[in-house]
Design an enzyme around this catalytic site. Structure first.
Site, short mmCIF file in Angstrom:
data_model
loop_
_atom_site.label_atom_id
_atom_site.label_comp_id
_atom_site.label_asym_id
_atom_site.label_seq_id
_atom_site.Cartn_x
_atom_site.Cartn_y
_atom_site.Cartn_z
N HIS A 204 47.92 31.75 38.48
CA HIS A 204 47.80 32.13 37.11
C HIS A 204 47.62 33.82 37.25
CE1 HIS A 204 44.79 33.61 33.53
NE2 HIS A 204 45.84 33.40 33.10
N SER A 205 48.00 34.57 36.62
CA SER A 205 47.73 35.99 36.53
C SER A 205 48.15 36.66 37.73
CB SER A 205 46.55 36.17 35.71
OG SER A 205 46.40 37.57 35.44
N PHE A 206 46.88 37.26 38.43
CA PHE A 206 46.79 38.10 39.71
C PHE A 206 47.23 36.98 40.61
CE2 PHE A 206 44.25 38.26 43.57
CZ PHE A 206 44.70 39.86 44.05
N HIS B 121 46.10 34.74 27.14
CA HIS B 121 46.32 34.79 28.69
C HIS B 121 45.71 33.76 29.49
CE1 HIS B 121 47.60 36.58 32.17
NE2 HIS B 121 46.41 36.81 32.61
#
Ligand SMILES: *[C@@H]1O[C@H](CO)[C@@H](O)[C@H](O)[C@H]1NC(C)=O
Ligand SMILES: *[C@@H]1O[C@H](CO)[C@@H](O)[C@H](O)[C@H]1NC(C)=O
Ligand SMILES: *[C@@H]1O[C@H](CO)[C@@H](O)[C@H](O)[C@H]1NC(C)=O
Ligand SMILES: *[C@@H]1O[C@H](CO)[C@@H](O)[C@H](O)[C@H]1NC(C)=O
Ligand SMILES: *[C@@H]1O[C@H](CO)[C@@H](O)[C@H](O)[C@H]1NC(C)=O
Length: 383
Positions: A208-210, A360
């Protein structure tokens, strides 16, 4: 020669990491686990330019599967230099005291003492992902209240009102810890995650994300150990961090000289210096109803022919983007970049398959299981 040094350094690392407490060997007592944060206070910090939570502690609550048999729970405090992990399985792989007392029927609470592990840090540096309460609200939990970008208005799935004071928000915000992108993090996570995969064998990655950066770098470092990579709004946006005005700036800022990372990654034909990658800007900045709705992208130019990602292209990617996250403005950039470099990417815009209203942090939102179902279907197709 060089290769054999790498080999031995790697096997030494494995030796360090694969003691008797190796994955799969747990003899821990069966239990239910709950996590939450305690203490802490919101303070305004002028340096941070907003409100932050300080002084909270992370708690794991373990309930014995065989039922609670004692009136008083046990609360464990670890010693200096270590974390609550101390009470779980022992370094020789045998069950530790948490298991011992769970088997006796005690409720067990394990803290990460303040400033350690998953508790809030002593010195909260200014540039962290998440940052202040206000940034977390606008970017993640309540973008619909701020109108920084067009798609934000469709956000409905965060539990509670997504703002400070709401219990779900308070718990969500307590989970933010200091972390800043850095080449050092990129190198270290690639090496150590490949060490994990060499212990547990080929695996699916869900990022997820980073964490997307970690997923792509892990794939780069040990492609034969990655069966597939599910990237949920994964970062590694080529050459730029986008912010959609959320962080007060609405232009992209240059980063990731190697396209997906600031450290060397494998290309074909090989790249020895990132300046050898020729790039171009495609697409345009778009506004809908006066609000930002799409960013332009940076990708490889068509001449010379775009280089392939030599290692990363060996592994299929499922890329998920939600309806109302700020990522919907620029995830197409990463998808295009990957496809152009030979990666097989299944890109699913969740709203187009009827999963709507997510921001997000979709894995924490009300309909998270629906999204997990999309992932499961893809994984089953790749087994
Ligand atoms: C505000 O945050 C900075 C770090 O960004 C920290 O150095 C400073 O001590 C904080 N101020 C207060 C009053 O906590
Ligand atoms: C969110 O809920 C909390 C708790 O009920 C309340 O204090 C806060 O004012 C609410 N915020 C918004 C923006 O509705
Ligand atoms: C990352 O690793 C590369 C070698 O792959 C090395 O050249 C570079 O200096 C490292 N960067 C950092 C910040 O550790
Ligand atoms: C590419 O993958 C191979 C294994 O297939 C690995 O030996 C090599 O180090 C990787 N290259 C990079 C730059 O990560
Ligand atoms: C940035 O946002 C402002 C409004 O907040 C707008 O006037 C400006 O055109 C935007 N610039 C870019 C490059 O998006």
């Amino acid at each position: 020669m060089k290769l054999s040094i790498l080999c031995c350094a790697l096997s030494l690392l494995q030796a360090v990491l694969s003691g008797p407490g190796a994955p799969g060997s747990s003899a821990e007592a069966l239990h239910r686990r709950n996590i939450f944060y305690v203490g802490g206070e919101y303070v305004f910090n002028a340096t941070q330019g907003g409100t932050i939570l300080i002084n909270d502690q992370y708690v794991e609550e373990l309930t014995p599967a065989g039922g609670v048999k004692h009136p008083y729970p046990i609360v464990f405090f670890h010693g200096g230099g270590v974390s609550g992990a101390q009470w779980l399985n022992k370094p020789d792989g045998n069950p530790g005291w948490a298991t011992y007392f769970l088997n006796q029927g005690y409720m067990v609470y394990i803290l990460d003492i303040w400033s350690v592990g998953r508790s809030s840090a002593e010195d909260f540096p200014a540039q962290i992902i998440g940052g202040t309460v206000e940034l977390v609200e606008v970017a993640f939990s309540a973008p619909e209240l701020y109108h920084h970008y067009y798609q934000a208005q469709f956000h409905t799935q965060f539990p509670g009102n997504g703002s400070i004071g709401d219990p779900a928000f308070n718990d969500f915000y307590a989970r933010f810890l200091p972390l800043a992108f850095s080449p050092r993090i990129e190198n270290i996570t690639r090496t150590s995650t490949c060490a994990l995969l060499s212990m547990i064998g080929p695996s699916f990655l869900i990022s997820h994300s980073f964490g997307g950066s970690v997923g792509y770098l892990t794939t780069d470092g040990c492609p034969t150990l990655v069966k597939g990579h599910v990237s949920v709004e994964g970062d590694s946006s080529p050459y730029a961090n986008y912010d959609a005005g959320v962080f007060g700036v609405n232009t992209s800022s240059p980063t990731r000289a190697w396209g997906l990372a600031d450290v060397p990654i494998a290309y074909d034909p090989p790249v020895t210096d990132p300046s050898q990658l020729v790039t171009t800007t495609t697409g345009e900045l778009k506004y809908t109803d006066g609000l930002l709705s799409q960013y332009p992208c940076i990708e490889q130019a068509t001449s010379p022919p775009p280089r392939k990602l030599a290692n990363i292209s060996q592994v299929p990617v499922l890329f998920l983007t939600t309806q109302a996250s700020v990522h919907v403005l620029y995830d197409q950039c990463l998808v295009q970049f990957l496809k152009q470099a030979g990666v097989i990417v299944d890109w699913i815009l969740l709203a187009q398959v009827g999963i709507k209203g997510n921001g997000h942090f979709s894995m924490l939102e009300k309909n998270s299981d629906q999204i997990a179902g999309v992932i499961l279907k893809w994984l089953l197709g790749k087994e």
